[in-house]
Design a protein around this motif. Sequence first.
Motif, PDB file in Angstrom:
ATOM      1  N   ILE A   1       5.095  31.193  64.141  1.00  0.00           N
ATOM      2  CA  ILE A   1       4.302  30.317  63.158  1.00  0.00           C
ATOM      3  C   ILE A   1       5.183  29.527  62.533  1.00  0.00           C
ATOM      4  O   ILE A   1       6.262  29.618  61.892  1.00  0.00           O
ATOM      5  N   GLU A   2       4.791  28.058  62.869  1.00  0.00           N
ATOM      6  CA  GLU A   2       5.801  26.966  62.428  1.00  0.00           C
ATOM      7  C   GLU A   2       5.025  26.469  61.296  1.00  0.00           C
ATOM      8  O   GLU A   2       3.617  26.121  61.415  1.00  0.00           O
ATOM      9  N   LEU A   3       5.587  26.211  60.095  1.00  0.00           N
ATOM     10  CA  LEU A   3       4.913  25.315  59.184  1.00  0.00           C
ATOM     11  C   LEU A   3       5.628  24.259  58.784  1.00  0.00           C
ATOM     12  O   LEU A   3       6.689  23.962  58.743  1.00  0.00           O
ATOM     13  N   ARG A   4       4.811  23.101  58.420  1.00  0.00           N
ATOM     14  CA  ARG A   4       5.261  22.036  58.054  1.00  0.00           C
ATOM     15  C   ARG A   4       4.440  21.366  56.805  1.00  0.00           C
ATOM     16  O   ARG A   4       3.231  21.746  56.946  1.00  0.00           O
ATOM     17  N   THR A   5       4.725  20.517  55.792  1.00  0.00           N
ATOM     18  CA  THR A   5       3.925  19.762  54.926  1.00  0.00           C
ATOM     19  C   THR A   5       4.144  17.986  55.355  1.00  0.00           C
ATOM     20  O   THR A   5       5.092  17.759  55.485  1.00  0.00           O
ATOM     21  N   GLN A   6       3.054  17.613  55.082  1.00  0.00           N
ATOM     22  CA  GLN A   6       3.062  16.173  55.042  1.00  0.00           C
ATOM     23  C   GLN A   6       2.810  15.549  53.853  1.00  0.00           C
ATOM     24  O   GLN A   6       2.593  14.490  53.426  1.00  0.00           O
ATOM     25  N   THR A   7       2.919  16.290  52.748  1.00  0.00           N
ATOM     26  CA  THR A   7       2.560  15.812  51.272  1.00  0.00           C
ATOM     27  C   THR A   7       3.520  16.455  50.459  1.00  0.00           C
ATOM     28  O   THR A   7       3.158  16.540  49.053  1.00  0.00           O
ATOM     29  N   ASP A   8       4.955  16.892  50.790  1.00  0.00           N
ATOM     30  CA  ASP A   8       5.849  17.300  49.721  1.00  0.00           C
ATOM     31  C   ASP A   8       5.608  18.618  49.016  1.00  0.00           C
ATOM     32  O   ASP A   8       6.033  19.053  48.209  1.00  0.00           O
ATOM     33  N   LYS A   9       4.534  19.496  49.641  1.00  0.00           N
ATOM     34  CA  LYS A   9       4.179  20.788  48.904  1.00  0.00           C
ATOM     35  C   LYS A   9       5.329  21.645  49.456  1.00  0.00           C
ATOM     36  O   LYS A   9       5.842  21.642  50.495  1.00  0.00           O
ATOM     37  N   ASN A  10       5.515  22.476  48.478  1.00  0.00           N
ATOM     38  CA  ASN A  10       6.712  23.700  48.771  1.00  0.00           C
ATOM     39  C   ASN A  10       5.929  24.592  49.517  1.00  0.00           C
ATOM     40  O   ASN A  10       5.434  25.518  48.910  1.00  0.00           O
ATOM     41  N   ILE A  11       6.037  24.608  50.883  1.00  0.00           N
ATOM     42  CA  ILE A  11       5.490  25.885  51.632  1.00  0.00           C
ATOM     43  C   ILE A  11       6.298  27.045  51.899  1.00  0.00           C
ATOM     44  O   ILE A  11       5.763  27.872  52.631  1.00  0.00           O
ATOM     45  N   PHE A  12       7.595  26.880  51.430  1.00  0.00           N
ATOM     46  CA  PHE A  12       8.397  27.759  51.834  1.00  0.00           C
ATOM     47  C   PHE A  12       8.025  29.312  51.442  1.00  0.00           C
ATOM     48  O   PHE A  12       8.166  30.377  52.338  1.00  0.00           O
ATOM     49  N   PRO A  13       7.413  29.645  50.762  1.00  0.00           N
ATOM     50  CA  PRO A  13       6.763  30.902  50.267  1.00  0.00           C
ATOM     51  C   PRO A  13       5.886  31.676  51.288  1.00  0.00           C
ATOM     52  O   PRO A  13       5.787  32.740  51.308  1.00  0.00           O
ATOM     53  N   ILE A  14       5.306  30.730  51.935  1.00  0.00           N
ATOM     54  CA  ILE A  14       4.461  31.246  52.870  1.00  0.00           C
ATOM     55  C   ILE A  14       5.128  31.803  53.940  1.00  0.00           C
ATOM     56  O   ILE A  14       4.879  32.826  54.528  1.00  0.00           O
ATOM     57  N   ALA A  15       6.105  31.110  54.469  1.00  0.00           N
ATOM     58  CA  ALA A  15       6.896  31.681  55.466  1.00  0.00           C
ATOM     59  C   ALA A  15       7.563  32.900  54.930  1.00  0.00           C
ATOM     60  O   ALA A  15       7.809  33.898  55.680  1.00  0.00           O
ATOM     61  N   GLU A  16       8.251  32.636  53.784  1.00  0.00           N
ATOM     62  CA  GLU A  16       8.861  33.827  53.166  1.00  0.00           C
ATOM     63  C   GLU A  16       8.296  35.173  53.098  1.00  0.00           C
ATOM     64  O   GLU A  16       8.595  36.230  53.541  1.00  0.00           O
ATOM     65  N   SER A  17       6.964  34.840  52.763  1.00  0.00           N
ATOM     66  CA  SER A  17       6.078  36.247  52.813  1.00  0.00           C
ATOM     67  C   SER A  17       5.661  36.784  54.002  1.00  0.00           C
ATOM     68  O   SER A  17       5.073  37.927  54.338  1.00  0.00           O
ATOM     69  N   LEU A  18       6.016  35.920  55.095  1.00  0.00           N
ATOM     70  CA  LEU A  18       5.739  36.444  56.553  1.00  0.00           C
ATOM     71  C   LEU A  18       7.160  37.093  57.209  1.00  0.00           C
ATOM     72  O   LEU A  18       7.234  37.320  58.411  1.00  0.00           O
ATOM     73  N   GLY A  19       8.040  37.121  56.062  1.00  0.00           N
ATOM     74  CA  GLY A  19       9.381  37.543  56.700  1.00  0.00           C
ATOM     75  C   GLY A  19      10.383  36.514  57.346  1.00  0.00           C
ATOM     76  O   GLY A  19      11.342  36.605  57.636  1.00  0.00           O
ATOM     77  N   GLY A  20       9.744  35.310  56.946  1.00  0.00           N
ATOM     78  CA  GLY A  20      10.691  33.989  57.685  1.00  0.00           C
ATOM     79  C   GLY A  20      11.367  33.138  56.646  1.00  0.00           C
ATOM     80  O   GLY A  20      11.638  33.817  55.734  1.00  0.00           O
ATOM     81  N   GLY A  21      11.648  32.102  56.967  1.00  0.00           N
ATOM     82  CA  GLY A  21      12.616  31.362  56.115  1.00  0.00           C
ATOM     83  C   GLY A  21      12.559  29.779  56.688  1.00  0.00           C
ATOM     84  O   GLY A  21      11.998  29.405  57.676  1.00  0.00           O
ATOM     85  N   GLY A  22      13.556  29.050  56.325  1.00  0.00           N
ATOM     86  CA  GLY A  22      13.893  27.723  56.592  1.00  0.00           C
ATOM     87  C   GLY A  22      13.967  26.893  55.364  1.00  0.00           C
ATOM     88  O   GLY A  22      14.750  27.189  54.539  1.00  0.00           O
ATOM     89  N   HIS A  23      13.163  25.728  55.345  1.00  0.00           N
ATOM     90  CA  HIS A  23      13.475  24.941  54.279  1.00  0.00           C
ATOM     91  C   HIS A  23      12.297  24.705  53.485  1.00  0.00           C
ATOM     92  O   HIS A  23      11.157  25.474  54.060  1.00  0.00           O
ATOM     93  N   LEU A  24      12.239  24.027  52.295  1.00  0.00           N
ATOM     94  CA  LEU A  24      10.919  24.139  51.522  1.00  0.00           C
ATOM     95  C   LEU A  24       9.746  23.186  52.142  1.00  0.00           C
ATOM     96  O   LEU A  24       8.627  23.554  51.881  1.00  0.00           O
TER      97      LEU A  24
END
Length: 308
Positions: free
Chosen positions: A259-282
């Motif tokens: 599952i790859e996550l991006r935002t186009q509005t400066d939203k901090n979406i990191f917690p979604i990846a984190e709660s799936l056991g993933g990570g990356g950037h904000l």
Amino acid sequence: MEFPVVITHGDADGIISLALFLKHLGNSKVRIYFSSTFRLLPTICESIKGGNLERLYVFDLSGNERVLRLASTYDKALWIDHHNWNVERIPENVELVLDNSSPSASMLVSKYFSIESELVEFANQIDMNAEKCEEALFLRDLIASLKWKFKGKLLANKLKTVTIKLAFSGLEALEKSSQIAELLSEYKKWIEEIEKTILPKVRIFNLNGNKVALFETFESIPIYVVNNKLLEHEEAPFDLVAVIMHKPDMRRKNIGTKIELRTQTDKNIFPIAESLGGGGHLKACAATLPKFMNAEKFVEFLKENFKF
Ligand SMILES: [Mn+2]
């Protein structure tokens, strides 16, 4: 003297980080492993089996206390990264250079070794999905096309060749290659076909006040293609762009999910990846699940975990 071991991210930023390091060394006498955050632990284990445990370098990869402990099996380890992670305890023989405000790991590597190169700017642009110059676009497409065309050891060898060329011959040598030009035109034809499917297949919905675009596929496709195409959607920009990619996992005999996550509005979406056991950037992150998670299940998960 044995060759030092380098484990780097198998993307543009990881490749440029490694090219800068080779420039610093002045040669390519290193044992190279391309990896990802998800595969990092097995990659370090594999490198340990290689036998030489003097010096380890890790570039552009998130770690945690466990993998840092594993890295400390080496006499000395240097770890340079810009992802969003931290640890409380760092083994004393591991030097960690971590700055999540840096646009690329390449920039940190260039500062650490005092190597100036135009490649840093290309890494910044590619990693932030803000490609502006033609060179950055060329490099992004070249790496994406190699990943599309080749797998496994063959891919690793191709990436090594590109890295060494970047370090010692410059980008021009790659731009002049007719073999690369051919590969790129083949890749671009494939991208054109993929692009046609994005807008008809994407699902748009509102979740707790957030505008979400969801794209599910059984192909492994570059995330920038989906994200850029969705910017053309009449409802863009999206607070969350989620791309769910299913891939057969031969070893586990099931279907894994990335599952790859991006935002186009400066939203901090990191917690979604984190709660799936993933990570990356904000604003750009991902999670790899060793099981099948379809779009419906993911939406249910989002309803609970995307309330911010
Ligand atoms: Mn990076």
